[in-house]
Design a protein around this motif. Structure first.
Motif, PDB file in Angstrom:
ATOM      1  N   LYS A 183       0.868  -1.172   0.000  1.00 24.32           N
ATOM      2  CA  LYS A 183       0.000   0.000   0.000  1.00 24.32           C
ATOM      3  C   LYS A 183       0.903   1.218   0.000  1.00 24.32           C
ATOM      4  O   LYS A 183       1.711   1.401   0.902  1.00 24.32           O
ATOM      5  CB  LYS A 183      -0.920   0.006   1.207  1.00 24.32           C
ATOM      6  N   ILE A 184       0.760   2.001  -1.057  1.00 26.62           N
ATOM      7  CA  ILE A 184       1.528   3.233  -1.212  1.00 26.62           C
ATOM      8  C   ILE A 184       0.514   4.324  -1.511  1.00 26.62           C
ATOM      9  O   ILE A 184      -0.066   4.342  -2.595  1.00 26.62           O
ATOM     10  CB  ILE A 184       2.563   3.117  -2.354  1.00 26.62           C
ATOM     11  N   GLY A 185       0.280   5.179  -0.534  1.00 21.93           N
ATOM     12  CA  GLY A 185      -0.756   6.192  -0.710  1.00 21.93           C
ATOM     13  C   GLY A 185      -2.098   5.506  -0.899  1.00 21.93           C
ATOM     14  O   GLY A 185      -2.458   4.611  -0.138  1.00 21.93           O
ATOM     15  N   ASP A 186      -2.813   5.899  -1.950  1.00 27.46           N
ATOM     16  CA  ASP A 186      -4.119   5.293  -2.200  1.00 27.46           C
ATOM     17  C   ASP A 186      -4.046   4.119  -3.179  1.00 27.46           C
ATOM     18  O   ASP A 186      -5.062   3.599  -3.608  1.00 27.46           O
ATOM     19  CB  ASP A 186      -5.117   6.338  -2.701  1.00 27.46           C
ATOM     20  N   LYS A 187      -2.836   3.692  -3.520  1.00 26.98           N
ATOM     21  CA  LYS A 187      -2.630   2.586  -4.460  1.00 26.98           C
ATOM     22  C   LYS A 187      -2.264   1.305  -3.719  1.00 26.98           C
ATOM     23  O   LYS A 187      -1.557   1.336  -2.713  1.00 26.98           O
ATOM     24  CB  LYS A 187      -1.504   2.907  -5.452  1.00 26.98           C
ATOM     25  N   THR A 188      -2.754   0.195  -4.244  1.00 27.12           N
ATOM     26  CA  THR A 188      -2.423  -1.119  -3.708  1.00 27.12           C
ATOM     27  C   THR A 188      -1.890  -1.982  -4.838  1.00 27.12           C
ATOM     28  O   THR A 188      -2.506  -2.069  -5.896  1.00 27.12           O
ATOM     29  CB  THR A 188      -3.671  -1.791  -3.090  1.00 27.12           C
ATOM     30  N   LEU A 189      -0.741  -2.593  -4.602  1.00 31.43           N
ATOM     31  CA  LEU A 189      -0.155  -3.538  -5.545  1.00 31.43           C
ATOM     32  C   LEU A 189      -0.181  -4.921  -4.916  1.00 31.43           C
ATOM     33  O   LEU A 189       0.182  -5.086  -3.754  1.00 31.43           O
ATOM     34  CB  LEU A 189       1.292  -3.169  -5.865  1.00 31.43           C
ATOM     35  N   LYS A 190      -0.622  -5.906  -5.695  1.00 32.95           N
ATOM     36  CA  LYS A 190      -0.629  -7.295  -5.242  1.00 32.95           C
ATOM     37  C   LYS A 190       0.246  -8.114  -6.175  1.00 32.95           C
ATOM     38  O   LYS A 190       0.424  -7.769  -7.341  1.00 32.95           O
ATOM     39  CB  LYS A 190      -2.051  -7.854  -5.264  1.00 32.95           C
ATOM     40  N   ALA A 191       0.767  -9.210  -5.667  1.00 36.00           N
ATOM     41  CA  ALA A 191       1.619 -10.091  -6.474  1.00 36.00           C
ATOM     42  C   ALA A 191       0.871 -10.545  -7.719  1.00 36.00           C
ATOM     43  O   ALA A 191      -0.332 -10.774  -7.655  1.00 36.00           O
ATOM     44  CB  ALA A 191       2.057 -11.294  -5.657  1.00 36.00           C
TER      45      ALA A 191
END
Length: 81
Positions: free
Chosen positions: A56-64
């Motif tokens: 979670k970076i700011g309002d962004k979410t990265l998943k594998a």
């Protein structure tokens, strides 16, 4: 300084890769990395166990799977504000 949350667990080699990539970007994108062990919380484990690493970076979410390019793009977007 960016606040970054990494949802992880012990023995996650994909998580280690993401941490190493974040370290490579640290000079360009200073950040405070908080690691959250999903095995310590039943709700987090149920939500993320098949998707870690999750960032979670700011309002962004990265998943594998998280590519280095994806990571750099989100870091750029988070610092552009």
């Amino acid at each position: 300084m960016l606040a970054i949350t990494l949802y992880t667990k012990d023995g996650c080699c994909l998580c280690d890769t993401v941490k190493n990539e974040l370290a490579e970007f640290a000079a360009e994108f200073p950040h405070d990395l908080q690691e959250v062990d999903i095995t310590k919380d039943a709700d987090l484990f149920a939500r993320y166990r098949f998707f870690i690493p999750v960032l979670k970076i700011g309002d962004k979410t990265l998943k594998a799977p998280i590519t280095k390019t994806d990571l750099q793009t989100v870091l750029h977007a988070a610092t552009a504000r």
